[in-house]
Design an enzyme around this catalytic site. Structure first.
Site, PDB file in Angstrom:
ATOM      1  N   GLU A   1       0.880  -1.166   0.014  1.00 43.87           N
ATOM      2  CA  GLU A   1       0.219   0.054   0.011  1.00 43.87           C
ATOM      3  C   GLU A   1       0.857   1.206   0.011  1.00 43.87           C
ATOM      4  OE1 GLU A   1      -0.825  -2.737   1.488  1.00 43.87           O
ATOM      5  OE2 GLU A   1      -2.458  -3.138   0.317  1.00 43.87           O
TER       6      GLU A   1
ATOM      7  N   HIS B   1     -12.621  -4.294  -7.832  1.00 46.67           N
ATOM      8  CA  HIS B   1     -11.763  -4.627  -9.189  1.00 46.67           C
ATOM      9  C   HIS B   1     -12.561  -3.920 -10.376  1.00 46.67           C
ATOM     10  CE1 HIS B   1      -9.321  -7.597  -7.416  1.00 46.67           C
ATOM     11  NE2 HIS B   1     -10.332  -8.040  -6.754  1.00 46.67           N
TER      12      HIS B   1
END
Length: 756
Positions: free
Chosen positions: A517, A559
């Site tokens: 991240e 997604h």
């Protein structure tokens, strides 16, 4: 070896010496001349022995005088010179004291194992570096490559070789356990590795790659031999180098055939695995046939497979292989080492064995590779692809309920093919789109290709992931410093965009890295500002970050997102989103070669849905420049990525329903910087603007376009600017078709600005 072969070997070595002198490899050329001298001495000794033999026979049997045949077989070791008749003793090669060697090395090593043709079947050999078998001359039917042959050095004495191997393994054990090891000059033996990376490798139970700096490694090993009593006279540095060049654990060349490099330095690669006791196990390299054959051959479509040999100890330019197969179906054949052919309607699925024969020295190596080619009709492609987009995005398996065993059994079908499946996919209208270039003539008409060198070249039918793969392959080929790293890229990635690149260019140029991240922070706070902070002195080395984006039909709230607006708010970045294969290849190559950091968004629904005739050469398309796809006079419609195909259908419907309506459609392509002038010029002409994208409306990129155009074209506007975007909610899974701005919503926006 007979006398004729000895003479032939002299001629061959003389040719090699001449070639090496021409290429500037003087050391190797002198080695060849020294071998020629040794061979001549063997012939002189043989002549002396024959004369002595004839003399003895003439004394014992005065009425019989046997004549020596030119093909008389001789021992591989030089015959002992007779003690008597010293005038007949051949003159030895006069060398300076510095160049003198031990008895082992002075023994001529012109053996049948080196100078005759042997056939080694590596596929059936457990030890690729076992002692050579007795000479096996080329049997009838064996396909042999032509000269030139790669150069090999004369083998060492077996006892000496065993001692060197023991010392080498002990040496490797030591330096692999000491990452700070240096030679006597203080030069680091290991190529620099980050501490965190080595810590991660320490936790891995698998083999790890060690990269050694060639000069420091060679010097340190030579010093180790000196400590074991092998002085310069017994084992000169030249012989040490020859030994290392043929070491079975050292890989000198990558799969692309180029010398292994790391951070700009040539290196040697060795793979090792740590044992529970703290020692090391080393893995021998294996020669192999490289290149991934297409798994599917479509009826009526040409199939090609161009394999190559990877030998980690031989430069690819030196390998002159001959490929053949023991059996081929009627529709397949080998042409110039390319397997090619076109299956007809009666062709069946078949298993092919590709065999490569090539010389290394005077030994012919034999490699084999077997694979299955599935013959399919074009109308069977949907069945073979097994919902290809859903299958490729295998991170969603648990959400989609895909049977895991079924998935793995069918993954090979999803690999890149010479002819991609039909274009329709999940995105209606793509196959019929006027913006898809389905013929070579249409593809090469693009005026942006006029000065790229591919305007009159070949094209190849590709879908978008194949075009992206092609672009990355060109980038890796044309720039030795280019590398690819990311999650799962080494095996091809979840969408197969990097398929085959690791095998082609090596694991040090295409390798996996974990997710983090922290990447967002590194992009917006470090990469984007690096040139600014350094006053323009430094850049981030042409960093390009590829990222799938946008809806795919089943992605849900993770997604299916379109995060481009996050990055367009960051000065220093370039943000790009292509609409199809031709654009993807040209824009990606331009992005990779740009010194600024680029975020390259790829609408994943287009990976297989969009298929075009893509120029096969190297070309770039301009960054920061929009493209007018359709000219018009009444409404300007702006979009990018996969949304353009929805806008195209909406325009067609609107122009059909409203007589005389003419819309102009613009593909932005680059979002940062974006082409304000092209859009403003169009709006000044039409007076109306509709902007559409999949991302949420609030603070979406359409807001930036609308504001800039309002500021520049306010007095020319005939209607309020319309934005047709995604909703301000998380992306819903089951309600995706209501979330994505469809043709109906875009059609309504066009009608609204026209009727205002």
């Amino acid at each position: 070896m007979n006398v004729t072969q000895l003479f032939e070997s002299i001629v061959l070595m003389a040719q090699e010496a001449k070639e090496q002198f021409t290429r500037g490899i003087e050391g190797e050329a002198f080695n060849r001349l020294e071998d020629i001298t040794k061979t001549i001495n063997v012939l002189k000794d043989f002549k002396t022995n024959i004369e002595q033999l004839n003399l003895r026979h003439s004394i014992a049997t005065p009425h019989t005088t046997p004549q020596a045949s030119p093909s008389t077989a001789v021992s591989v070791q030089p015959p002992m010179a007779p003690k008597s008749n010293k005038r007949n003793t051949p003159i030895k090669y006069d060398k300076s004291r510095k160049a003198m060697k031990s008895n082992i090395e002075d023994t001529p090593t012109i053996t049948s194992e080196v100078y005759s043709v042997n056939v080694r079947d590596l596929a059936n050999s457990s030890d690729h570096f076992a002692p050579q078998p007795a000479p096996i001359y080329a049997q009838q039917g064996v396909v042999l490559p032509n000269a030139p042959r790669t150069h090999t050095h004369a083998p060492l004495d077996p006892v000496l070789l065993k001692n060197l191997d023991d010392i080498f393994i002990s040496f490797l054990q030591t330096i692999c356990s000491d990452l700070d090891a240096t030679d006597s000059k203080g030069e680091q033996i290991h190529q620099t590795l980050m501490a965190k990376k080595m810590q991660k490798l320490d936790e891995s139970p698998d083999f790890r790659p060690f990269k050694f700096r060639i000069q420091a490694f060679t010097n340190a090993f030579h010093e180790e031999l000196l400590r074991h009593g092998f002085n310069e006279e017994m084992l000169p540095l030249r012989k040490v180098k020859n030994y290392l060049w043929t070491q079975r654990y050292i890989s000198r060349f990558n799969e692309d055939g180029k010398k292994a490099k790391s951070k700009g330095n040539h290196v040697w690669n060795i793979e090792a695995k740590k044992t529970p006791s703290g020692g090391w196990i080393f893995r021998e390299f294996t020669r192999k046939i490289a290149g991934i054959p297409d798994k599917i051959a479509y009826v009526g479509t040409k199939y090609t497979y161009a394999p190559r040999v990877w030998d980690p100890q031989v430069n690819v330019k030196s390998i002159k292989a001959v490929f053949h197969s023991p059996w081929l179906p009627d529709w397949l054949r080998w042409e110039n080492n390319v397997l090619t052919g076109t299956p007809d309607i009666n062709s069946e699925t078949c298993e092919i064995t590709a065999i490569a024969n090539y010389y290394h020295g005077d030994t012919v190596y034999k490699l084999e590779k077997s694979f299955v080619i599935t013959v399919a009709h074009i109308d069977q492609s949907d069945e073979l692809n097994l919902n290809s987009v859903a299958m490729a995005d295998y991170q969603l398996q648990s959400h989609l309920g895909i049977n895991k065993a079924f998935f793995h059994a069918t993954r090979t079908i999803l690999q890149t093919t010479e002819s991609p499946p039909p274009a329709e996919g999940f995105l209606p209208g793509v196959e019929q789109s006027k913006f898809i270039k389905s013929t070579q003539e249409e593809a090469l008409k693009n005026p942006e290709l006029a000065n790229t060198g591919v305007a009159n070249g070949e094209t190849k039918r590709m879908n978008m992931f194949q075009a992206i793969n092609d672009a990355m392959g060109i980038a890796l080929t044309t720039d030795e410093t280019a590398v690819i790293f990311g999650e799962d890229v080494a095996f091809g990635g979840v969408f197969r965009c990097t398929l085959g690149l690791a095998e082609m260019f090596g694991k040090d140029r295409v390798f996996n890295t974990p997710l983090t991240e922290q990447a967002f922070d590194q992009l917006v706070n470090e990469a984007a500002k690096y040139r600014y902070r350094s006053g323009g002195l430094f850049n981030v080395g042409g960093l390009t970050v590829r990222s799938p984006c946008s809806a795919v039909g089943h992605g849900g709230h993770y997604h299916s997102q379109s995060p481009e607006a996050y990055f367009t708010h960051t000065p220093g970045l370039i943000v790009v989103m292509p609409r199809g294969p031709i654009q993807a290849k040209g824009l990606l190559l331009a992005s990779i070669r740009n010194r600024n950091p680029v975020i390259f968004f790829e609408p994943k629904i287009l990976y297989r849905a969009a298929v075009e005739e893509v120029p096969v050469g190297d070309y770039e398309l301009p960054l920061g420049k929009a493209e007018i796809l359709k000219s018009g006079k009444d409404v300007t419609v702006v979009g990018y990525g996969s949304q353009l195909y929805t806008l195209e259908r909406a325009i067609q419907l609107a122009e059909k329903d409203i007589p005389g309506l003419s819309c102009e459609l613009i593909d932005l392509r680059s979002l940062l910087p974006w082409d304000v002038d092209t859009v403003a010029n169009s709006v000044n002409k039409t007076g109306r603007l509709v902007i559409s994208h999949e991302a949420p409306q609030t603070s979406g990129f359409a807001a930036e376009v609308a504001t800039c155009i309002m500021e520049r074209c306010f007095l020319r506007l005939e209607a309020p600017i319309q934005r047709v975007c995604g909703l301000d909610t998380p992306f819903p899974l089951v309600f995706e078709k209501f979330y994505v701005p469809d043709m109906t919503r875009c059609y309504d926006a066009i009608k609204e600005v026209v009727n205002y």
